[in-house]
Design a protein around this motif. Sequence first.
Motif, PDB file in Angstrom:
ATOM      1  N   PRO A 220      -2.248  37.519  22.410  1.00  0.00           N
ATOM      2  CA  PRO A 220      -3.051  37.194  21.222  1.00  0.00           C
ATOM      3  C   PRO A 220      -3.464  35.728  21.213  1.00  0.00           C
ATOM      4  O   PRO A 220      -2.795  34.866  21.797  1.00  0.00           O
ATOM      5  N   PRO A 221      -4.556  35.397  20.555  1.00  0.00           N
ATOM      6  CA  PRO A 221      -5.046  34.011  20.520  1.00  0.00           C
ATOM      7  C   PRO A 221      -3.996  33.058  19.948  1.00  0.00           C
ATOM      8  O   PRO A 221      -3.311  33.364  18.975  1.00  0.00           O
ATOM      9  N   GLY A 222      -3.869  31.892  20.588  1.00  0.00           N
ATOM     10  CA  GLY A 222      -2.951  30.882  20.103  1.00  0.00           C
ATOM     11  C   GLY A 222      -1.503  31.100  20.463  1.00  0.00           C
ATOM     12  O   GLY A 222      -0.639  30.310  20.074  1.00  0.00           O
TER      13      GLY A 222
ATOM     14  N   ALA B  41       4.607  32.333  12.577  1.00  0.00           N
ATOM     15  CA  ALA B  41       4.351  33.043  13.831  1.00  0.00           C
ATOM     16  C   ALA B  41       3.256  34.091  13.692  1.00  0.00           C
ATOM     17  O   ALA B  41       2.822  34.666  14.699  1.00  0.00           O
ATOM     18  N   CYS B  42       2.805  34.363  12.469  1.00  0.00           N
ATOM     19  CA  CYS B  42       1.757  35.361  12.271  1.00  0.00           C
ATOM     20  C   CYS B  42       0.454  34.916  12.932  1.00  0.00           C
ATOM     21  O   CYS B  42       0.111  33.721  12.932  1.00  0.00           O
ATOM     22  N   VAL B  43      -0.276  35.869  13.487  1.00  0.00           N
ATOM     23  CA  VAL B  43      -1.527  35.575  14.186  1.00  0.00           C
ATOM     24  C   VAL B  43      -2.692  35.756  13.216  1.00  0.00           C
ATOM     25  O   VAL B  43      -2.870  36.851  12.667  1.00  0.00           O
ATOM     26  N   PRO B  44      -3.470  34.718  12.980  1.00  0.00           N
ATOM     27  CA  PRO B  44      -4.621  34.845  12.073  1.00  0.00           C
ATOM     28  C   PRO B  44      -5.602  35.908  12.561  1.00  0.00           C
ATOM     29  O   PRO B  44      -5.824  36.084  13.761  1.00  0.00           O
ATOM     30  N   GLY B  45      -6.166  36.639  11.614  1.00  0.00           N
ATOM     31  CA  GLY B  45      -7.143  37.655  11.949  1.00  0.00           C
ATOM     32  C   GLY B  45      -6.558  39.031  12.154  1.00  0.00           C
ATOM     33  O   GLY B  45      -7.304  39.996  12.336  1.00  0.00           O
TER      34      GLY B  45
ATOM     35  N   TYR C 281      -3.069  44.903  14.664  1.00  0.00           N
ATOM     36  CA  TYR C 281      -1.675  44.459  14.787  1.00  0.00           C
ATOM     37  C   TYR C 281      -1.454  43.845  16.159  1.00  0.00           C
ATOM     38  O   TYR C 281      -2.154  44.152  17.133  1.00  0.00           O
ATOM     39  N   VAL C 282      -0.455  42.947  16.211  1.00  0.00           N
ATOM     40  CA  VAL C 282      -0.132  42.257  17.457  1.00  0.00           C
ATOM     41  C   VAL C 282       1.383  42.178  17.605  1.00  0.00           C
ATOM     42  O   VAL C 282       2.129  42.203  16.620  1.00  0.00           O
TER      43      VAL C 282
ATOM     44  N   PHE D 232       4.116  41.529  14.891  1.00  0.00           N
ATOM     45  CA  PHE D 232       5.476  41.942  15.239  1.00  0.00           C
ATOM     46  C   PHE D 232       6.032  40.972  16.276  1.00  0.00           C
ATOM     47  O   PHE D 232       5.293  40.389  17.078  1.00  0.00           O
ATOM     48  N   GLN D 233       7.363  40.824  16.276  1.00  0.00           N
ATOM     49  CA  GLN D 233       8.000  39.889  17.197  1.00  0.00           C
ATOM     50  C   GLN D 233       9.462  40.280  17.373  1.00  0.00           C
ATOM     51  O   GLN D 233      10.098  40.771  16.435  1.00  0.00           O
ATOM     52  N   ALA D 234       9.993  40.070  18.568  1.00  0.00           N
ATOM     53  CA  ALA D 234      11.434  40.258  18.773  1.00  0.00           C
ATOM     54  C   ALA D 234      12.171  39.132  18.061  1.00  0.00           C
ATOM     55  O   ALA D 234      11.841  37.956  18.252  1.00  0.00           O
TER      56      ALA D 234
END
Length: 758
Positions: free
Chosen positions: A478-480, A589-593, A534-535, A598-600
């Motif tokens: 994902p971006p960033g 840690a959330c990805v804009p857009g 979702y990412v 989700f993350q471990a």
Amino acid sequence: MEASVEFLRSAVCRAALMALATPAWAQMGPQGPVTRLPEVAVSATGFEESTADVPATVTTIDAQQIDRGLVRTLQDLIRYEPGVSVNSDPTRFGANSFNIRGLEGNRVQILVDGIRAPSLYQFGIGPFNNSTRSFVDLDSLKRVEILRGPASSLYGSDALGGVVSYMTKDPLDYLDLGTSPVYGAFKSAYASADTGWANTGTLAYGTQAWQAMALYTYFTGHAQENFGTVDVIGPQRTVPNPQDIRQQNLLLRGVLQPAEGHQLRGTYEWFDRSNLVQVLSLNASTPRTSSLSGEDDNQRERFSLDYAYSNPQRGWLAGFTANLYYQRASTDSASNETRSNTSASCSGVAGGVNTCFIPRQFDFEQRITGLTAQLESLVEGGGAQHRILWGIDASDTDSSALRDATIYNQTTGTSTKTLAGDTFPVRDFPNTSTRQLGLYVQDQISLMNDQLVVTPGLRYDDYQLKISPDAIYLANVPPGVQAKDFSDSAWSPKLALLYRVTPDLNVYGNYAFGFRAPPFDDVNAAFRNPVQSYVLVPNPDLVSETSQGLELGFKGRAGASNFAVAAFYNRYKNFIDSQTQLDCPSDPACVPGFAFTFQATNLARVRIYGIEATGEWAIDRNWTLAGSIAYANGKDETLDQPLNSINPLTAVAGLRYAATDDRWGASLNLTGVQGKKSAAAAGNAQPFLTPGFGLVDITGYLNINKNLRLAGGIFNVFDKKYWLWSNVGQTGLTANSPALDRYTQPGLNVALNLQVIY
């Protein structure tokens, strides 16, 4: 089911089952129970020792028990082992991992001749990708040891729940050099539960100075039968999916004794399992899927060279072992999916007038190169005897995975590499090299004329995870977001005490620390789906899971009878949840857009405690009564929920008869399992709690003569319908699911094997 019953009737008419095999916990010597040799194990202490003198719970299952117990699958192996289970997917992928006292997957260390087995890897993108840990053919084993509880002081990372150690056969397991320099045998085994045939050929030759052997097994079988009756195409299907399974295993070994006390051993092992499956049960989450077929191939190949030195004199160099090895393991899964009445983009959900064909490929590979070495010292001082182990364990593991697909719209005549936000090919984690270095020392101190044995141990592990992201992985990030290298280290101490109350009664306690470093697929897992917004993003800030475990118990014997009781209490911190949904948009840690990230993350604090007991009563020279029981309770203290990996209370009992000359024997085996009382729910749905059940098995053996051996068994004699919680608890299966019977176990079934020795 009708075929199984007819086979049984025919077999009984021919009296083919007049002699049956002992269960997995039976241990009969050639002269019956009175002269039985003591059970020994290596995995608990690092050297061969009687299990009665080990301050831990360890189970051993030897080659004779495997043969006489009709053991061919991992489920068969632990059939009579309460507290241990095997997780299995009946839809396609089969057995994948062990569960010991409520911990499973990669939290249980699996070793083959001291070499780590491949990791379990599952990425939840439909029923297309799954790598198992079932890479061993049981006919090649001379012994299996199951060590319960944290064992990081000897085995490092991944031994939080325990250790399953496979030990393959040597030429001298077959050869009697005083009689003949050559040995040959052929074994054929049949099981009605999956209509499987396994044929094994063995050849060994040797002298006092050198020996060599070759062992080859070829197996064919099908899907395991169940109590399903709904034979339709769709999620409501309960009849097993059609499967054609082929499995091969080759073990080559040469042993050289160049001088007294020195041994050099070279090994080549090759395992291949292929499964052709028609997934007629399909997936309810993609209703536009009208057909799905797959071919899954699992391979493992290893080369190893090990050296052992044994010094008959006590001193700082009483023994030395070293093992240099290379192992490659791979999972290759090909899936062919057809979607009907779907959209122009070939959606699995949206409707339309299009027909699409989607071939997919999933590849997962691990290559490990390593060296282990252990020095043994036997010294005395200060009124104590010391048995000291000094060890090093170094390995480098390369892990990679790739998903690929092409989407063909057969209605419009177009094709694309993009589906539901995925642009193929895709790597869900970067190519990763994991370097592990472990240094350990353990001192078994005998005091008070060996009445008190104190065993402190300490291990230091250095863990380095280095990534090599390529363009395929970077295109999926994902971006960033950026993947990073990871490193950690840990000290794992333990202390065990054993006190000999009498020559026939030992009490013991051990307190051990364990740890598990974050694996490659949690630290840098990445996935994005812009269509569903979702990412999944990497988390380089993960920390190692840790544990502290206490076990108290006693072991005793009275003549040929024996008993053991153990109580355990384990606490675990920083359990990794591989796909935690973050609180967006407030979490940094959330990805804009994207709506969901989700993350471990390190979330769970887990507590598991329980009690286990086992015993054998030698009624007389021929009759033995045996049984064991295991109870565990587990809780995710972070979420205040039951731990779904905990199996219900389980007990087994058996009455065995063995002729005095061991010519034949038989046993009646009973298994009782309590119904599951509670489980953590997935959302608001009521989870399916497996009901209790009882099973009756009849097994046994007949040594027709010195060259011909027969074994057979009738399992689930009363055709009981039942479910195993180990197969259901992690699936999210609900109480009102129409697919419940798909997860049932076989009804009445039989197994036979015949061995011819030349």
